[in-house]
Motif scaffolding. Structure first.
Motif, short mmCIF file in Angstrom:
data_model
loop_
_atom_site.label_atom_id
_atom_site.label_comp_id
_atom_site.label_asym_id
_atom_site.label_seq_id
_atom_site.Cartn_x
_atom_site.Cartn_y
_atom_site.Cartn_z
N THR A 50 0.84 -1.21 0.00
CA THR A 50 0.00 0.00 0.00
C THR A 50 0.87 1.26 0.00
OG1 THR A 50 -0.10 -0.17 2.39
CG2 THR A 50 -1.97 -1.07 1.16
N LEU A 51 2.19 1.08 0.13
CA LEU A 51 3.09 2.24 0.08
C LEU A 51 3.11 2.79 -1.35
CD1 LEU A 51 6.14 0.90 2.12
CD2 LEU A 51 4.42 2.57 2.85
N PRO A 52 3.23 4.11 -1.50
CA PRO A 52 3.30 4.67 -2.86
C PRO A 52 4.50 4.10 -3.63
CG PRO A 52 3.40 6.42 -1.19
CD PRO A 52 3.39 5.12 -0.46
N PHE A 53 4.34 3.99 -4.95
CA PHE A 53 5.43 3.50 -5.80
C PHE A 53 6.55 4.54 -5.78
CE2 PHE A 53 7.16 3.46 -10.26
CZ PHE A 53 7.89 2.29 -10.12
N HIS A 54 7.74 4.10 -5.43
CA HIS A 54 8.89 5.00 -5.40
C HIS A 54 9.96 4.36 -6.29
CE1 HIS A 54 12.54 6.97 -4.06
NE2 HIS A 54 11.77 7.92 -3.59
N PRO A 55 10.03 4.79 -7.57
CA PRO A 55 10.96 4.12 -8.48
C PRO A 55 12.40 4.24 -7.99
CG PRO A 55 9.98 6.08 -9.53
CD PRO A 55 9.30 5.91 -8.20
N HIS A 56 13.10 3.11 -7.89
CA HIS A 56 14.47 3.16 -7.41
C HIS A 56 15.26 1.93 -7.86
CE1 HIS A 56 12.46 0.59 -4.46
NE2 HIS A 56 13.64 0.07 -4.21
N VAL A 57 16.56 2.10 -7.86
CA VAL A 57 17.51 1.01 -8.14
C VAL A 57 18.25 0.77 -6.84
CG1 VAL A 57 19.52 0.30 -9.51
CG2 VAL A 57 17.78 1.79 -10.54
N SER A 58 18.10 -0.41 -6.25
CA SER A 58 18.80 -0.68 -4.99
C SER A 58 20.29 -0.88 -5.27
CB SER A 58 18.21 -1.92 -4.31
OG SER A 58 16.90 -1.64 -3.89
N LEU A 59 21.11 -0.15 -4.50
CA LEU A 59 22.57 -0.21 -4.70
C LEU A 59 23.27 -1.03 -3.64
CD1 LEU A 59 23.39 3.55 -5.38
CD2 LEU A 59 23.19 1.70 -7.06
N LEU A 60 22.81 -0.85 -2.38
CA LEU A 60 23.43 -1.55 -1.24
C LEU A 60 22.31 -2.17 -0.42
CD1 LEU A 60 25.85 1.25 0.08
CD2 LEU A 60 26.49 -0.68 -1.37
N ARG A 61 22.56 -3.35 0.10
CA ARG A 61 21.61 -3.99 1.02
C ARG A 61 22.28 -4.17 2.38
NH1 ARG A 61 17.14 -5.05 -1.56
NH2 ARG A 61 17.19 -5.48 -3.80
N GLY A 62 21.46 -4.47 3.38
CA GLY A 62 22.02 -4.66 4.73
C GLY A 62 22.54 -3.36 5.30
N ALA A 63 22.06 -2.24 4.76
CA ALA A 63 22.55 -0.92 5.20
C ALA A 63 21.62 -0.40 6.30
CB ALA A 63 22.59 0.03 4.01
N THR A 64 21.71 -1.00 7.46
CA THR A 64 20.77 -0.64 8.53
C THR A 64 21.33 0.46 9.45
OG1 THR A 64 21.64 -2.53 9.73
CG2 THR A 64 19.56 -2.86 8.59
N ARG A 65 22.61 0.74 9.31
CA ARG A 65 23.20 1.81 10.14
C ARG A 65 23.30 3.09 9.31
NH1 ARG A 65 28.09 -0.83 13.35
NH2 ARG A 65 28.65 -1.57 11.30
N PRO A 66 23.50 4.25 9.98
CA PRO A 66 23.59 5.49 9.20
C PRO A 66 24.67 5.40 8.12
CG PRO A 66 23.42 5.98 11.54
CD PRO A 66 23.56 4.49 11.43
N VAL A 67 24.36 5.94 6.94
CA VAL A 67 25.28 5.87 5.80
C VAL A 67 25.60 7.30 5.36
CG1 VAL A 67 25.51 5.17 3.37
CG2 VAL A 67 24.30 3.68 4.98
N ALA A 68 26.89 7.57 5.10
CA ALA A 68 27.27 8.87 4.55
C ALA A 68 27.01 8.82 3.05
CB ALA A 68 28.75 9.13 4.83
N LEU A 69 26.02 9.60 2.61
CA LEU A 69 25.68 9.61 1.18
C LEU A 69 26.46 10.69 0.46
CD1 LEU A 69 21.76 9.38 1.27
CD2 LEU A 69 23.39 7.53 0.84
N PRO A 70 26.98 10.40 -0.74
CA PRO A 70 27.61 11.48 -1.53
C PRO A 70 26.57 12.58 -1.80
CG PRO A 70 27.39 9.45 -2.83
CD PRO A 70 26.96 9.13 -1.44
N ALA A 71 27.04 13.80 -2.00
CA ALA A 71 26.13 14.94 -2.14
C ALA A 71 25.22 14.82 -3.36
CB ALA A 71 26.95 16.22 -2.22
#
Ligand code: 2AM
Length: 176
Positions: free
Chosen positions: A119-140
């Motif tokens: 029931t969540l809205p469709f959010h088109p995405h390509v998964s890059l990393l899995r098991g990323a449950t801790r905070p991640v530093a994302l490039p800008a």
């Protein structure tokens, strides 16, 4: 009794784009950020079907073969992290209408054929990393790749010896 298989409809990423994405990912994320999705497994899911019998898969593939949706291009210019499923993803800030309509069509056919749809809205995405449950530093930002969608595909998710592989079962052209 027929076996069931875990299936989903998705847009494939061309091999050249897969290579560009994994090179950028290797340069942009710490190794501890999460488990990199294999290059050949990079895709953008349109509709997740879950465990589907062969008979139902045939019905859904027949429906897919009759879809006449236009080709479209999208810019992969967005990036995010969902800590709960542990996914770092590449997305788009401006999803083309044709992408939203194709996903909506496939998801409604899936639902009508008994495949539970989130029931969540469709959010088109390509998964890059899995098991990323801790905070991640994302490039800008991302390099703003363009994905030209000329076809969509039915994939089977296979799990063997600790590895997931997405096997493309069938593809259908989008209409130019
Ligand atoms: P994800 O990449 O965000 O995990 C195969 O599992 C594909 O179907 C993945 O792209 C996955 O999205 C997507 N998907 C959507 N709903 C799912 C669900 N309930 N279980 C597993 N995968 C799902």
């Amino acid at each position: 009794m027929s076996e069931s298989r875990r299936l989903f409809f998705a847009l494939p990423l061309p091999t050249k784009l897969q290579k560009q994405v994994i090179q950028w990912r290797a340069d942009s994320f710490e190794a501890e950020a999460g488990r990199p999705v294999a290059a050949a497994n990079l895709h953008l899911t349109l509709a997740f079907l879950g465990d589907v019998s062969d008979a139902k898969a045939r019905v859904l593939s027949g429906i897919a073969s009759r879809i006449t949706s236009p080709t479209f291009s999208l810019t992969l210019d967005d990036l995010g992290h969902w800590p709960r499923p542990g996914v770092v993803w590449l997305g788009t800030r401006r999803a083309p209408l044709a992408l939203l309509q194709l996903a909506s069509l496939l998801r409604s056919h899936a639902a009508r054929n008994g495949c539970y749809q989130s029931t969540l809205p469709f959010h088109p995405h390509v998964s890059l990393l899995r098991g990323a449950t801790r905070p991640v530093a994302l490039p800008a930002s991302t390099p703003e790749w363009q994905l030209d969608a000329n076809e969509f595909s039915l994939y089977e998710s296979q799990y063997h010896q600790g590895r997931t592989r997405y096997q493309c079962l069938q593809s259908w052209p989008l209409v130019a």
